[in-house]
Scaffold this active site. Sequence first.
Site, mmCIF file in Angstrom:
data_model
loop_
_atom_site.group_PDB
_atom_site.id
_atom_site.type_symbol
_atom_site.label_atom_id
_atom_site.label_comp_id
_atom_site.label_asym_id
_atom_site.label_seq_id
_atom_site.Cartn_x
_atom_site.Cartn_y
_atom_site.Cartn_z
ATOM 1 C CB SER A 22 18.869 17.412 29.729
ATOM 2 O OG SER A 22 19.980 18.264 29.801
ATOM 3 C CB ILE A 23 13.726 17.583 28.275
ATOM 4 C CG1 ILE A 23 12.952 18.674 29.026
ATOM 5 C CG2 ILE A 23 12.767 16.721 27.452
ATOM 6 C CD1 ILE A 23 12.243 19.659 28.127
ATOM 7 C CG ASP A 67 27.845 22.095 16.328
ATOM 8 O OD1 ASP A 67 26.724 22.578 16.078
ATOM 9 O OD2 ASP A 67 28.816 22.796 16.646
ATOM 10 C CB VAL A 68 22.232 20.854 14.529
ATOM 11 C CG1 VAL A 68 21.755 19.543 15.126
ATOM 12 C CG2 VAL A 68 22.040 22.013 15.496
ATOM 13 C CE1 TYR A 160 10.309 29.300 25.002
ATOM 14 C CE2 TYR A 160 8.648 29.333 23.274
ATOM 15 C CZ TYR A 160 9.627 28.661 23.973
ATOM 16 O OH TYR A 160 9.934 27.364 23.653
ATOM 17 C CE LYS A 167 10.930 24.819 21.369
ATOM 18 N NZ LYS A 167 11.751 23.585 21.209
ATOM 19 C CB ALA A 200 17.254 25.204 27.467
#
Length: 259
Positions: A22-23, A67-68, A160, A167, A200
Amino acid sequence: MNPIVNLQGKVGLITGIANEKSISTGVAEACAQAGAKLIITYQNEKTRAFIEPVIHRLGVEDVFLLDVTKQETMDAAFAEIDARYGKLDFAVHSMAFAKRDDLHGRVVDTSADGFALAMDVSTHSFVRLAKKAEPLLEKAGGGALVTMTYLGSEKVIPNYGVMGLCKAALEAATRYMAAELGAKGIRVNAVSPGPLMTRAASGIAGFDGLMAAAVERSPMHALVTPEDIGALTAFLVSDAGRLVTGGVHFVDAGYNIMA
């Protein structure tokens, strides 16, 4: 002489780690190496199993459920941070989600529910995180918030879809929150990496082609790594970046400048 990027004595929250590639794993590693005390979050018990290697390797003691899509988990996580440390020096937001059909389909075909879900998880969650972090950052005398974005915010990237809109909104939120929180010494920035293979990214059709194009067309003919992203993020949350706010900072071997 102290190193330029020095996070000794700082407490930082890292969200969005899914696995070793992951990033945010690269971000956590860089911040830990610079001396930060890290808090890592996980979405649910199933996902926690995938981040255990990162937790153990970095020696992270504080691992909280967040968990958002469930505000109560964010409330509980920040209450625990306050109880344990009484402050927060930085927080890194690295999460996004859209339904597969909304990624690969036309933007004009996006359902209202799909659009709302993508915006909530990918964009508004950063706003909510900033709101919860604000009083703890104030207690630290100021600090930094960093989110992860992508070039699809300003250029049309195949497959995308609605994430490009998310974004773009995320980057606008970064600017507005930087303006609103600057007087409190809180900096808000976005990091925009070039394409790299993460869990992702694997959900985006044709992503291998994007990576190949990045190597071919970027001035430095290279792919970014989680370590590269981590190094930039660690700088932004450190005192070395104390006057850097409101920006979108590319780490993509220069790919974004090419026509």
